[in-house]
Every structure is written in C-alpha cells, then in structure tokens.
Design a protein around this motif. Structure first.
Motif, PDB file in Angstrom:
ATOM      1  N   HIS A   1      87.364  48.709  25.603  1.00 50.60           N
ATOM      2  CA  HIS A   1      87.574  50.044  25.032  1.00 50.60           C
ATOM      3  C   HIS A   1      88.520  50.927  25.845  1.00 50.60           C
ATOM      4  CE1 HIS A   1      84.468  49.233  22.081  1.00 50.60           C
ATOM      5  NE2 HIS A   1      83.678  48.812  23.051  1.00 50.60           N
ATOM      6  N   GLY A   2      88.957  50.457  26.999  1.00 51.30           N
ATOM      7  CA  GLY A   2      89.958  51.173  27.777  1.00 51.30           C
ATOM      8  C   GLY A   2      89.538  52.581  28.161  1.00 51.30           C
ATOM      9  N   ASP A   3      90.484  53.506  28.025  1.00 50.26           N
ATOM     10  CA  ASP A   3      90.263  54.880  28.482  1.00 50.26           C
ATOM     11  C   ASP A   3      89.392  55.701  27.548  1.00 50.26           C
ATOM     12  OD1 ASP A   3      91.745  54.343  30.691  1.00 50.26           O
ATOM     13  OD2 ASP A   3      93.535  55.452  30.070  1.00 50.26           O
ATOM     14  N   ARG A   4      88.873  55.101  26.477  1.00 44.80           N
ATOM     15  CA  ARG A   4      87.918  55.853  25.666  1.00 44.80           C
ATOM     16  C   ARG A   4      86.583  56.020  26.390  1.00 44.80           C
ATOM     17  NH1 ARG A   4      85.977  54.171  21.238  1.00 44.80           N
ATOM     18  NH2 ARG A   4      86.798  52.045  21.078  1.00 44.80           N
ATOM     19  N   LEU A   5      86.376  55.266  27.460  1.00 45.98           N
ATOM     20  CA  LEU A   5      85.206  55.432  28.314  1.00 45.98           C
ATOM     21  C   LEU A   5      85.626  56.143  29.587  1.00 45.98           C
ATOM     22  CD1 LEU A   5      82.260  54.851  29.233  1.00 45.98           C
ATOM     23  CD2 LEU A   5      83.109  52.657  30.117  1.00 45.98           C
ATOM     24  N   THR A   6      85.045  57.328  29.810  1.00 47.76           N
ATOM     25  CA  THR A   6      85.295  58.088  31.039  1.00 47.76           C
ATOM     26  C   THR A   6      83.989  58.286  31.783  1.00 47.76           C
ATOM     27  OG1 THR A   6      87.205  59.266  30.106  1.00 47.76           O
ATOM     28  CG2 THR A   6      86.096  60.294  31.979  1.00 47.76           C
ATOM     29  N   LEU A   7      84.023  58.084  33.090  1.00 42.70           N
ATOM     30  CA  LEU A   7      82.864  58.353  33.936  1.00 42.70           C
ATOM     31  C   LEU A   7      83.196  59.513  34.856  1.00 42.70           C
ATOM     32  CD1 LEU A   7      83.145  54.907  33.763  1.00 42.70           C
ATOM     33  CD2 LEU A   7      80.766  55.305  34.428  1.00 42.70           C
ATOM     34  N   ARG A   8      82.382  60.556  34.793  1.00 36.67           N
ATOM     35  CA  ARG A   8      82.594  61.732  35.641  1.00 36.67           C
ATOM     36  C   ARG A   8      81.521  61.766  36.728  1.00 36.67           C
ATOM     37  NH1 ARG A   8      82.922  66.969  32.440  1.00 36.67           N
ATOM     38  NH2 ARG A   8      80.747  67.340  32.985  1.00 36.67           N
ATOM     39  N   VAL A   9      81.971  61.702  37.955  1.00 35.85           N
ATOM     40  CA  VAL A   9      81.090  61.554  39.106  1.00 35.85           C
ATOM     41  C   VAL A   9      80.825  62.911  39.734  1.00 35.85           C
ATOM     42  CG1 VAL A   9      80.848  60.494  41.382  1.00 35.85           C
ATOM     43  CG2 VAL A   9      81.939  59.220  39.514  1.00 35.85           C
ATOM     44  N   SER A  10      79.559  63.180  40.001  1.00 38.22           N
ATOM     45  CA  SER A  10      79.175  64.431  40.658  1.00 38.22           C
ATOM     46  C   SER A  10      79.390  64.303  42.162  1.00 38.22           C
ATOM     47  CB  SER A  10      77.704  64.754  40.375  1.00 38.22           C
ATOM     48  OG  SER A  10      77.500  64.953  38.999  1.00 38.22           O
ATOM     49  N   LEU A  11      80.306  65.085  42.684  1.00 36.07           N
ATOM     50  CA  LEU A  11      80.560  65.159  44.123  1.00 36.07           C
ATOM     51  C   LEU A  11      80.586  66.642  44.447  1.00 36.07           C
ATOM     52  CD1 LEU A  11      81.128  62.865  46.222  1.00 36.07           C
ATOM     53  CD2 LEU A  11      83.532  63.516  46.082  1.00 36.07           C
ATOM     54  N   ASP A  12      79.481  67.125  45.018  1.00 40.64           N
ATOM     55  CA  ASP A  12      79.269  68.572  45.063  1.00 40.64           C
ATOM     56  C   ASP A  12      80.227  69.313  45.976  1.00 40.64           C
ATOM     57  OD1 ASP A  12      77.331  69.069  43.141  1.00 40.64           O
ATOM     58  OD2 ASP A  12      75.710  68.464  44.442  1.00 40.64           O
ATOM     59  N   HIS A  13      80.864  68.637  46.902  1.00 33.98           N
ATOM     60  CA  HIS A  13      81.851  69.273  47.768  1.00 33.98           C
ATOM     61  C   HIS A  13      82.744  68.190  48.333  1.00 33.98           C
ATOM     62  CE1 HIS A  13      83.301  72.023  51.077  1.00 33.98           C
ATOM     63  NE2 HIS A  13      83.228  72.875  50.070  1.00 33.98           N
ATOM     64  N   TYR A  14      83.866  68.593  48.864  1.00 35.88           N
ATOM     65  CA  TYR A  14      84.775  67.626  49.479  1.00 35.88           C
ATOM     66  C   TYR A  14      84.391  67.318  50.914  1.00 35.88           C
ATOM     67  CZ  TYR A  14      86.761  72.125  50.901  1.00 35.88           C
ATOM     68  OH  TYR A  14      86.904  73.401  51.380  1.00 35.88           O
ATOM     69  N   SER A  15      83.342  67.963  51.419  1.00 33.94           N
ATOM     70  CA  SER A  15      82.861  67.658  52.770  1.00 33.94           C
ATOM     71  C   SER A  15      81.472  67.030  52.683  1.00 33.94           C
ATOM     72  CB  SER A  15      82.797  68.924  53.623  1.00 33.94           C
ATOM     73  OG  SER A  15      81.757  69.776  53.186  1.00 33.94           O
ATOM     74  N   GLN A  16      81.222  66.062  53.548  1.00 33.98           N
ATOM     75  CA  GLN A  16      79.940  65.369  53.546  1.00 33.98           C
ATOM     76  C   GLN A  16      78.789  66.314  53.842  1.00 33.98           C
ATOM     77  OE1 GLN A  16      79.779  61.954  56.123  1.00 33.98           O
ATOM     78  NE2 GLN A  16      77.575  61.673  55.868  1.00 33.98           N
ATOM     79  N   ALA A  17      78.968  67.217  54.801  1.00 33.33           N
ATOM     80  CA  ALA A  17      77.863  68.081  55.225  1.00 33.33           C
ATOM     81  C   ALA A  17      77.352  68.939  54.073  1.00 33.33           C
ATOM     82  CB  ALA A  17      78.304  68.953  56.400  1.00 33.33           C
ATOM     83  N   ILE A  18      78.260  69.527  53.314  1.00 32.85           N
ATOM     84  CA  ILE A  18      77.831  70.422  52.238  1.00 32.85           C
ATOM     85  C   ILE A  18      77.302  69.618  51.053  1.00 32.85           C
ATOM     86  CG2 ILE A  18      78.638  72.143  50.578  1.00 32.85           C
ATOM     87  CD1 ILE A  18      80.486  73.178  52.810  1.00 32.85           C
ATOM     88  N   HIS A  19      77.954  68.507  50.740  1.00 35.09           N
ATOM     89  CA  HIS A  19      77.440  67.638  49.664  1.00 35.09           C
ATOM     90  C   HIS A  19      76.007  67.214  49.971  1.00 35.09           C
ATOM     91  CE1 HIS A  19      77.596  64.412  46.588  1.00 35.09           C
ATOM     92  NE2 HIS A  19      76.919  63.702  47.482  1.00 35.09           N
ATOM     93  N   GLU A  20      75.741  66.791  51.200  1.00 41.86           N
ATOM     94  CA  GLU A  20      74.406  66.301  51.528  1.00 41.86           C
ATOM     95  C   GLU A  20      73.404  67.429  51.725  1.00 41.86           C
ATOM     96  OE1 GLU A  20      74.637  63.384  54.674  1.00 41.86           O
ATOM     97  OE2 GLU A  20      75.276  61.850  53.221  1.00 41.86           O
ATOM     98  N   ALA A  21      73.868  68.633  52.044  1.00 43.11           N
ATOM     99  CA  ALA A  21      72.945  69.777  52.081  1.00 43.11           C
ATOM    100  C   ALA A  21      72.385  70.060  50.695  1.00 43.11           C
ATOM    101  CB  ALA A  21      73.655  71.013  52.631  1.00 43.11           C
ATOM    102  N   GLU A  22      73.144  69.723  49.656  1.00 49.05           N
ATOM    103  CA  GLU A  22      72.698  69.903  48.275  1.00 49.05           C
ATOM    104  C   GLU A  22      71.962  68.665  47.749  1.00 49.05           C
ATOM    105  OE1 GLU A  22      71.953  71.283  44.502  1.00 49.05           O
ATOM    106  OE2 GLU A  22      72.664  72.429  46.233  1.00 49.05           O
TER     107      GLU A  22
END
Length: 345
Positions: A168-189
């Motif tokens: 199905h090609g690009d008709r399938l999109t996966l959007r990934v939750s990455l709460d911040h561009y830094s590990q510390a803040i992402h993992e604090a959440e």
C-alpha cells in the motif's frame, strides 16, 4: 496475508514484561500548564457559557477522517496522558476487527467521502486485531494514520508492517510520539528508559522507507521555531528522514489540562479570533470507541473526549452528524485557541 483476530471481547492488562525495564515518570510533567483552577461554572451548559453568552457550536460538514480508538491499554503511563492510558487502564476496550469493519462498511454504503482512517489508543499495536484493522482499512482504499510510540508493541509487527508498506506504499503513515528532542525531557514525561526504544523504532521505520511523522511538544518557554530546530538536529544526527519544518511531518501539539482555567468559546469568538467552525476537527471527523460496560462500539465527536456523555453521538455514522457544542476545556485550549487537529492536517 492472514488476518489474525482476537476473539476475547475484554481488554487484557499489559503483561509485566512490557514495562519491567522502564519506570513511570517521577515528579510533575515538564509540560504542565501553569494556570488557575477551572471554575466549576465553566463548560457546564452546552448552550450557554458561565457568563450567559451563546456557546459556539461546530456543524458537521463531512466525514473526512474516521478514528478508531483501539483501547486505552498502553505499555507506558505518561505524566500527562489526556486519556490516562497505562498498562492497566482498560476503560476503553480493545476494538475488534469485526467492529471496525462494521463502520468501514457503513462508510461505503452511506457514500461518506472518507479519505483517511486514523488509529489511536492507548498504544494501537497492543490490540491483537491491529494488523487486520489496518489491512481492511487500506484494502478499502483509505489512507491510514497510526499513532504509536514505536516501542516493543510495534516492533513485534515488523513483518506485517513491511508487508502492508509493500502493498500500500505511502497510504500507510505511522506518527511516532516523541515528546521532546532531548532525552531528559522526553523521559520526564514518559518514564526512564523510554527514549532509546522510541528512537530505535523511529529509525527502523525511516530505514524501511515508511511514510512517517513525529508528534512532538515544546516547553512553555520554547518557541515553535526553537523546537523545530531542536528536532531537526536530532533527526539529522539519527538519520531519520523527516523534514522538521513541515508541520504535517513534525506536529507540535498544544498542551491540555481539563482542570486548568481557559476561556470558553462563544459564537462571537469566531469573528474575534478570525477562525471558522469549519477549521475545527469535529467538523470533519468522528471517533469509534468501545467503553467498558457498554454492549457495542459507539461514535464520539472528538478523539480527545471519549467518556463525556455530552460528546456521545450514537451507534452509527448516520446518527453522528449532529452539531457539536464546544463544551469542554479541550475544545477551547487544543482546538480553537491552539489551532490543532489530531490528524495533523
């Protein structure tokens, strides 16, 4: 490809093995909203605000996007999850492939011009019927968007995802939750040791040439430009093929807190804010949920408000075309004032 379908109607709490290597967040969320408590008189009447002004409504225009909530079970328990997903919260049951198919059939039979099917949770890849539901939605010709944390539940389905991408090609999109561009803040959440598995999953998707996006956030003191620059540097360093300047590929969502004060939206606000009801996501989308204790799946007006009875719209798509009163803090903070949409488009 065979479609394995779960037959047990009950959602099963996540096994301990999904969470034993990660810890829940400690302390307040780095994204918490600093605001006075919401006065109890606000958002208490679907027709009038606390000041007696006419509450804004959003008319239904078209079913461009139908969301399936796959269930509230998740391998994480984030600090500020709007739907309180966790390894033990099964307030929304696992949706079955047969239930999803009933609504796909209704789209076809009713002539709804639905371009996209969205899957949200919880973590959609914990649902035992997820591959069958993706395959059936794509097989009907719809674009599909899956919201995922790209961790172990998704990685268990690598072969099936590669097969779906091949067919199905690009008709399938996966959007990934990455709460911040830094590990510390992402993992604090999201909790300790949640960063690396998410990055690994995102890199796998990028290397596999999937259509991918990221759902991110920025701190109160950060500008949108600063956040996009931070994500751009991360994507470049990790070899992730996402253009951080494209708002459909890096979606930066406004924060939500139903207990924090926010202005109510009146009919006059459309002109004051220079906005149209047609811009609000409930004008063109609905979500299917199966709440624990109910006999069957039902439609709700908003992906963000699955439990409020005021946003329940019935058992069929034809039932679910009534106007929606903006009678919840999320309507104001996320949709109208925040200008956001869960589809990212």
């Amino acid at each position: 490809m065979a479609e394995a379908m779960g037959r047990d109607r009950r959602a099963k709490p996540a096994m301990a093995g999904l969470t034993r290597t990660r810890a829940m967040p400690i302390g307040p969320s780095p994204f918490r909203i600093e605001a006075a408590p919401l006065p109890p008189a606000k958002f208490s009447d679907p027709t009038l605000t606390a000041l007696g002004e006419r509450r804004a409504q959003v008319p239904f225009l078209a079913l461009e996007i139908l969301w399936f909530n796959t269930g509230t079970l998740c391998n994480l328990a984030c600090a500020t999850c709007y739907i309180e997903s966790s390894p033990t919260n099964d307030a929304l049951l696992y949706l079955t492939a047969d239930e999803a198919t009933r609504f796909l059939d209704e789209i076809a039979e009713g002539g709804f011009a639905t371009r996209e099917i969205g899957f949200t949770g919880g973590e959609p890849f914990m649902n035992p019927d997820i591959v069958a539901m993706l395959a059936r939605s794509l097989g009907r010709g719809h674009a599909v968007l899956v919201l995922t944390n790209a961790m172990r539940p998704m990685r268990r389905h690598e072969a099936a995802l590669l097969d779906l991408r091949e067919r199905h090609g690009d008709r399938l999109t996966l959007r990934v939750s990455l709460d911040h561009y830094s590990q510390a803040i992402h993992e604090a959440e999201r909790g300790a040791r949640s960063w690396q598995p998410a990055l690994d999953g995102l890199r796998w998707l990028s290397a596999g040439d999937f259509s991918i996006a990221v759902a991110g956030r920025h701190l109160a003191a950060e500008t949108d430009d600063a956040a996009r620059a931070g994500y751009a540097a991360l994507f470049a360093a990790q070899g992730i093929a996402i253009n951080a300047q494209d708002p459909s590929r890096l979606v930066l969502f406004p924060e939500m807190d139903a207990a924090a004060d926010v202005p109510e939206i009146t009919t006059a606000c459309w002109g004051i804010l220079g906005k149209s009801p047609a811009e609000i996501m409930c004008a063109t989308s609905r979500m299917v949920v199966h709440r624990r204790g109910e006999n069957s799946a039902r439609l709700v007006a908003c992906t963000l408000i699955p439990h409020d009875p005021g946003f329940d719209l019935g058992a069929t798509l034809r039932d679910a075309t009534a106007p929606v009163a903006l009678n919840h803090p999320h309507c104001a903070r996320f949709c109208v004032l925040g200008g956001a949409s869960c589809s990212g488009s």
